[in-house]
Each structure stands twice: as structure tokens, then as C-alpha cells.
Design a protein around this motif. Structure first.
Motif, PDB file in Angstrom:
ATOM      1  N   UNK A  52       6.079 -19.649   4.290  1.00  0.00           N
ATOM      2  CA  UNK A  52       5.564 -18.638   3.354  1.00  0.00           C
ATOM      3  C   UNK A  52       4.794 -17.409   3.470  1.00  0.00           C
ATOM      4  N   UNK A  53       4.507 -16.708   2.540  1.00  0.00           N
ATOM      5  CA  UNK A  53       4.107 -16.148   2.569  1.00  0.00           C
ATOM      6  C   UNK A  53       3.103 -14.792   1.237  1.00  0.00           C
ATOM      7  N   UNK A  54       3.033 -13.678   1.669  1.00  0.00           N
ATOM      8  CA  UNK A  54       2.782 -12.322   0.559  1.00  0.00           C
ATOM      9  C   UNK A  54       3.132 -11.282   1.077  1.00  0.00           C
ATOM     10  N   UNK A  55       4.106 -10.496  -0.302  1.00  0.00           N
ATOM     11  CA  UNK A  55       4.236  -9.141   0.267  1.00  0.00           C
ATOM     12  C   UNK A  55       3.762  -8.357  -0.433  1.00  0.00           C
ATOM     13  N   UNK A  56       3.091  -6.592  -0.624  1.00  0.00           N
ATOM     14  CA  UNK A  56       2.843  -6.161  -1.879  1.00  0.00           C
ATOM     15  C   UNK A  56       3.257  -4.500  -1.720  1.00  0.00           C
ATOM     16  N   UNK A  57       3.887  -4.425  -2.712  1.00  0.00           N
ATOM     17  CA  UNK A  57       4.953  -3.170  -2.972  1.00  0.00           C
ATOM     18  C   UNK A  57       3.558  -2.134  -4.511  1.00  0.00           C
ATOM     19  N   UNK A  58       2.982  -0.921  -3.545  1.00  0.00           N
ATOM     20  CA  UNK A  58       2.064   0.356  -3.945  1.00  0.00           C
ATOM     21  C   UNK A  58       2.888   1.105  -4.549  1.00  0.00           C
ATOM     22  N   UNK A  59       3.128   1.642  -5.602  1.00  0.00           N
ATOM     23  CA  UNK A  59       4.166   2.042  -6.437  1.00  0.00           C
ATOM     24  C   UNK A  59       3.074   3.838  -6.010  1.00  0.00           C
ATOM     25  N   UNK A  60       1.640   3.485  -5.979  1.00  0.00           N
ATOM     26  CA  UNK A  60       1.306   4.682  -5.515  1.00  0.00           C
ATOM     27  C   UNK A  60       0.343   5.155  -5.357  1.00  0.00           C
ATOM     28  N   UNK A  61      -0.693   5.140  -4.191  1.00  0.00           N
ATOM     29  CA  UNK A  61      -2.362   5.229  -3.665  1.00  0.00           C
ATOM     30  C   UNK A  61      -2.979   5.400  -4.739  1.00  0.00           C
ATOM     31  N   UNK A  62      -3.760   4.283  -4.990  1.00  0.00           N
ATOM     32  CA  UNK A  62      -4.541   4.043  -6.109  1.00  0.00           C
ATOM     33  C   UNK A  62      -4.055   3.984  -7.820  1.00  0.00           C
ATOM     34  N   UNK A  63      -2.889   3.482  -7.799  1.00  0.00           N
ATOM     35  CA  UNK A  63      -2.144   4.155  -8.800  1.00  0.00           C
ATOM     36  C   UNK A  63      -3.305   3.497  -9.985  1.00  0.00           C
ATOM     37  N   UNK A  64      -4.127   3.064 -10.352  1.00  0.00           N
ATOM     38  CA  UNK A  64      -4.815   2.796 -11.605  1.00  0.00           C
ATOM     39  C   UNK A  64      -5.566   3.947 -11.489  1.00  0.00           C
ATOM     40  N   UNK A  65      -5.791   5.393 -10.905  1.00  0.00           N
ATOM     41  CA  UNK A  65      -6.006   6.280 -11.147  1.00  0.00           C
ATOM     42  C   UNK A  65      -4.932   7.434 -11.634  1.00  0.00           C
ATOM     43  N   UNK A  66      -3.762   7.414 -11.718  1.00  0.00           N
ATOM     44  CA  UNK A  66      -2.939   7.902 -12.023  1.00  0.00           C
ATOM     45  C   UNK A  66      -1.566   6.540 -11.948  1.00  0.00           C
ATOM     46  N   UNK A  67      -1.568   6.463 -13.331  1.00  0.00           N
ATOM     47  CA  UNK A  67      -0.280   5.175 -13.027  1.00  0.00           C
ATOM     48  C   UNK A  67       0.995   5.599 -13.799  1.00  0.00           C
TER      49      UNK A  67
END
Length: 370
Positions: A52-67
Motif C-alpha cells: 500500500x502507500x500514500x500519494x500527495x498531489x499539490x496544486x501549488x505551493x501553500x495552496x491554502x494561501x491562494x486557493x
């Protein structure tokens, strides 16, 4: 890097790809994996074997600052993707996306909240409703042992990078099965040139754990019929009471085109056509969930209990003159991402000796050429 469908002479559609032919061709998008592989032999719940495992996809760095604006589509709902009610209501994605197995959604969600809390490092009143999606890897792995921990989620975050994306039996795709071959993570991208010369990038990443052998199509060629289970055995033959086609597929779509939420919904719908072109039919036992996000608008204010304003925000959106090209890009990239997940995957022997065989490349070439 592992082989991909284009290495075998299989090209989907006429649109050009981005540099890496991956979701990370959309500027700012990063992907990180962490794989868990341990033990062999008979299943002992809580001990293993673990695939099993985990994958993370980040839309852009610190997306909480700029959704980013986002939208979604459900082809079949026998699955889980957290955070969707707020996206449907607000039209914005405000966190990184987690992918994992069905019984680890909760721990991954909580670990993302904790990670973002550490990242923010302030006392501001805020909330996080992370998007975490799953597919079932219990045919190969001790899924009820719930082996994924917060530390594994942090490891996937720490592995975030742009550029080429590892595919196949990696991260959250480690224990996944696709069309009764070994499946997992796959990605692809397309470039769309608008009438005015502006070039937009569309990237797709899938966690492919769905489909029946006989329905598998490659550019319309019935390769699944030509490589039956008496040639490459199906793991479902050894998995008692597991229905063929049970599983799921998660599709994540990214684009740098300036889209509004309703346009993201429309892109997400078209990924279902890419699933269908490879033979997926949204079976009753499959959770086929699709999320699309668009990074083309900057400056959306952070979301929290205290709204920072301003009262009005200037936004951009593509016109309907461009949308058909984006639809084509999503369909083709989804189809190729699924194929890449299968082509890149390696044979996996899981619990109780159940084996998900990789699709032999020579067999695929022969079946496709025939």
C-alpha cells in the motif's frame, strides 16, 4: 524510469504532450509518493503482507494561501473523496490532495490537517477540509491492518517534486489492480493552443484500480480479449468472492487555463469518456471519482473563519471557443494515464500469494498490432 505507453509505440490522440507528459507539466503542480511493502505469505491482519502507500498531489505551493478553482464529477459512487461538499459549495480547492487505500482515508486526512497547521504556524482562526481519495487494495494487501500512518503521509509530502512522476506500483498505487493486470499510478498531459496563440496545459493523474480484462481497449483495439486469463492469469481467480471489475479509479485533472468552477465541473465530466475509451464502465462495485482544478486565476483570498476580503475580485476565464480543445485534452490524457499505469506497473505478489501480473510489453505490442 519505467516504460510508458509511448515507449511501446502507443500514442493516444494528436495533441502534443508537455515536457514530461505528466500532471506536473502544469506549473506549480508537484507529486510525492511513499510506498509500503512488507511481508509475504498468508494474511495476518495487523501484520501483513503490506502492499500500500500514500500519494500527495499539490496544486501549488501553500495552496491554502491562494486557493484554486475546482470542480468534480461522479461516474460511480462506490468510493470516497473527502472535502467534496465544500468544493461543490465554494468552488475552491484549498489543500493538497491525498491518495491512499480505502481504510486509510481518515489517517491521511488528519495528517494533512496537522501538516497544514504546522505550515501555517499562526493562531489565526481557520479550518481545513482536505481532499483525500481512495481505492481498494485489499486483494493484495492487509487493508484491515491500517498500516498507513501520519509519518508516511509526511514522507510523501517531503517527496513532493515537479518534473517526471514515478508511475505504476508506487505510492498509493502500490497494491492496485487495473483490468485484472497490475495497475497503480499513471499520468499524462496535453498542450492546447487557442485561436489567439495562447497555449494551455492540461495534466491528468490516475490511481487505476478498476476494470475487467475483456473490456480493456487500447486506442480502440480489444487487447483485453486478446490477452485472456489463460495467457496472463487474473488475480481475481485467486481472490475468493471478489467480483471482477470491483475496485475504483480516481482521476485528478490540473490545468493552467483560467477556468471558473462550473468549467472545472465540465472538464471533470470528460474524464469519464477517457475511462470509457479504455473499457471502464463505472461498474457497481467501482468508485469512479474525478476532481479537476485550475491554477489560471491567482489572488483568490484564503478561506477561513475570518474572511480577509477584498469585496470584489477580478477573475479570468476562457471562452467556449477554447473549451472543446480542453475537453479533447482531458479525454486523451486520461486514456493515456490509465495505459501508463498498466504499462509501468510491475508484477506484485501479495497476501496469500495472490499475484497481480504486470502486462507483458511484448504481449501488449503483439495484441495491439494484431
Amino acid at each position: 524510469m519505467t516504460a510508458r505507453s509511448r515507449d511501446l509505440g502507443i500514442v493516444v490522440g494528436a495533441l502534443p504532450t508537455g515536457r514530461h507528459n505528466a500532471i506536473t507539466d502544469v506549473g506549480g503542480v508537484r507529486v510525492g509518493h511513499h510506498s509500503l511493502v512488507a511481508g509475504e505469505g498468508a494474511l495476518v491482519v495487523g501484520e501483513g503482507p503490506v502492499r500500500t502507500g500514500v500519494t500527495i498531489v499539490e496544486p501549488r505551493p501553500a495552496v491554502w494561501r491562494s486557493p484554486v478553482f475546482a470542480g468534480l464529477h461522479r461516474l460511480n459512487g462506490n468510493g470516497e473523496m473527502t472535502g467534496l461538499p465544500w468544493i461543490q459549495e465554494n468552488g475552491q480547492l484549498t489543500t493538497a490532495i491525498g491518495l491512499t487505500n480505502t481504510h486509510s482515508v481518515g489517517v491521511v486526512r488528519d495528517a494533512i490537517v496537522a501538516r497544514l497547521h504546522r505550515e501555517r504556524g499562526d493562531d489565526e482562526l481557520y479550518f481545513h477540509l482536505p481532499v483525500v481519495a481512495e481505492t481498494y487494495d485489499g486483494i493484495l494487501s492487509d487493508i484491515n491492518g491500517q498500516h498507513v500512518t501520519a509519518e508516511h503521509v509526511d514522507a510523501a509530502f517531503d517527496a513532493l517534486s515537479g518534473g517526471a512522476v514515478p508511475e505504476g506500483s508506487v505510492g498509493s498505487g502500490t497494491g492496485m489492480i487495473c483490468h485484472e493486470f497490475k495497475g497503480g499510478i499513471g499520468t499524462s498531459s496535453r498542450l492546447v493552443t487557442a485561436g489567439g496563440g495562447q497555449v494551455y496545459t492540461v495534466g491528468v493523474l490516475v490511481q487505476a484500480n478498476h476494470g475487467r480484462r475483456g473490456r480493456l481497449r487500447v486506442n480502440g483495439v480489444p487487447v483485453g480479449e486478446r490477452i485472456p486469463a489463460d495467457v496472463v492469469p487474473s488475480p481475481f481467480d485467486a481472490a475468493i468472492r471478489a467480483a471482477r471489475g470491483s475496485g475504483s479509479i480516481i482521476v485528478l485533472i490540473a490545468t493552467d487555463a483560467p477556468l471558473l468552477p462550473h468549467q472545472c465541473d465540465r472538464l471533470a465530466q470528460r474524464a469519464a469518456l477517457g475511462i470509457g475509451r479504455t473499457g471502464g464502465s463505472g461498474e457497481n462495485g467501482s468508485g469512479d471519482l474525478i476532481l479537476a482544478f485550475a491554477t489560471g486565476n491567482d489572488g483568490l483570498p484564503r478561506v477561513g473563519l475570518i474572511e480577509p476580503g477584498p469585496d470584489e475580485i477580478e477573475l479570468r476565464m476562457v471562452s467556449n471557443a477554447v473549451v472543446n480543445g480542453l475537453f479533447d485534452a482531458v479525454i486523451d490524457a486520461t486514456e493515456e494515464a490509465i495505459l501508463n499505469a498498466i504499462v509501468a506497473a510491475t508484477t506484485c505478489v501479495g497476501r496469500d500469494g495472490i499475484t497481480a501480473a504486470a502486462l507483458d510489453h511484448a504481449l501488449l505490442r503483439e495484441a495491439y498490432a494484431r
